[in-house]
Design an enzyme around this catalytic site. Structure first.
Site, short mmCIF file in Angstrom:
data_model
loop_
_atom_site.label_atom_id
_atom_site.label_comp_id
_atom_site.label_asym_id
_atom_site.label_seq_id
_atom_site.Cartn_x
_atom_site.Cartn_y
_atom_site.Cartn_z
N ASN A 131 0.86 -1.17 0.00
CA ASN A 131 0.00 0.00 0.00
C ASN A 131 0.90 1.22 0.00
O ASN A 131 1.74 1.38 0.90
CB ASN A 131 -0.89 0.05 1.24
N HIS A 185 7.80 0.10 2.38
CA HIS A 185 7.59 -1.26 2.87
C HIS A 185 6.33 -1.83 2.27
O HIS A 185 5.47 -1.12 1.75
CB HIS A 185 7.49 -1.27 4.40
#
Length: 366
Positions: free
Chosen positions: A171, A184
């Site tokens: 995301n 990440h």
């Protein structure tokens, strides 16, 4: 690929990955020494025929900390430990402190519907130590390593008989709900094949049984022949706006020849996917000259021990913007009916992305 396994003070595993040898004297760190006590559970949704996870402990998860308290940056002050230790490595993977599923989950509450312990896994994959980096700024060798890491995590998680499906995703951007800006992603490992990949696999299996070829394999060949929506291609990999895109700037990335999982990629296919991934993310960021938000998900075969010749590893990007200033909200027809309505033709959006010039070999200063 080099890897080094460690155990955090709170008991969670940490694996470091690198293109170069990793020092043996690295000591794992954690923001807390208290063991994670998460005990999520599943409840059956009888009308939809699917499981819903409940993890009330996630209400207290980290939310938009200031840069000086970035929990995904390497620790610089021992009195304020983060999730990552100092040292030379490229990628880090560890168990989420606030998981939606946990392999130790047990004793679900009794309800008027069936319940089960949420016996899955939720891992955090830190792409780089540099907090200002992104997939578009990483070197091709670093992206190649990341693809290999996803394969290793699929192998490790899939070896557990509890796990049936491994889904890496990222995301990116506050528009899709990101609460930590450090580059990440996550990996969710499910005790069943979730509804969306299950539906995809069902369609692919039906096609394979009829034609003895892969559904996505043939779609890719049609996209190449049509030559309207391709964003990147080489001998081994391709990226394109699919003819059936549900989101205006949706892009798929895949090896041209089908492989079932990350573990099945050849070095040449993995390198091609790295180049496709860098091309797509650079074009996204260059489209409006600002960081481009998206949800990226990688779909592969289940880890159920069965052969899946119908499965074709691929990524799908779901960007939230339909223009530079307008978001595409999922509303009645999408959420209630499950039928997407796209306000723009895939061919139009493909042309916009095709017009963005990028150089995937040139290092990006982050």
């Amino acid at each position: 690929m080099y890897s080094h396994k460690l155990l955090k003070p709170d008991g969670r595993p940490l694996t470091l990955y690198s293109r170069y040898p990793i020092a043996d004297n690295i000591i794992a760190t954690s923001p807390s020494n208290e063991p994670v006590q998460a005990n999520p559970h599943l409840r059956w949704h009888p009308l939809r025929g699917e499981w819903v996870a409940y993890a009330s402990h996630r209400q207290g998860r980290t939310f938009m900390p200031p840069p000086e308290y970035n929990p995904l940056a390497p620790t610089t002050k021992p009195e304020f430990p983060t999730e990552l230790p100092p040292g030379k490595y490229d990628v880090a993977v560890f168990d989420n402190r606030f998981p939606s599923m946990a392999q130790t989950a047990h004793d679900p509450p009794e309800c008027i519907v069936e319940t089960l312990p949420a016996n899955g896994a939720c891992e955090v994959v830190v792409f780089a130590q540099n907090a200002q980096a992104s997939l578009s700024s990483l070197e091709l060798e670093h992206l190649d390593l990341l693809l290999e890491v996803w394969g290793d995590r699929t192998r490790v998680l899939g070896a557990n008989p509890q796990i049936q499906y491994v889904l890496p995703f990222e995301n990116k951007g506050v528009e899709v709900g990101v609460t930590l800006h450090h580059p990440h992603g996550q990996i969710y490992a499910y005790p069943f094949t979730p509804p969306v990949p299950a539906r995809m696999l069902s369609m692919q299996q039906e096609y394979y049984e009829k034609h003895r070829r892969g559904l996505l394999q043939d779609l890719i060949q049609k996209e190449i022949a049509d030559n309207q929506r391709i964003i990147y291609q080489d001998e081994y990999a391709i990226a394109f706006v699919p003819v059936c895109a549900r989101y205006p700037y949706e892009v798929w990335i895949a090896p041209k020849e089908p492989v079932s999982t990350f573990m099945d990629l050849t070095p040449e296919q993995r390198w091609g996917l790295a180049k496709a991934l860098k091309t797509v993310t650079l074009k996204y960021d260059g489209l409006w000259n600002r960081p481009f938000p998206y949800l990226m998900a990688w779909f592969q075969a289940p880890t159920d021990g069965l052969g899946h010749p119908e499965a074709h590893l691929h990524a799908e990007f779901f960007p939230p913007y339909r223009t530079s200033e307008r978001l595409k909200y999922l509303a009645g027809t999408e959420l209630a009916a499950g039928m997407f309505a796209n306000d723009a033709l895939p061919e139009e959006k493909a042309k916009e992305l095709q017009a963005v010039l990028v150089n995937i070999e040139e290092p990006i200063s982050a």
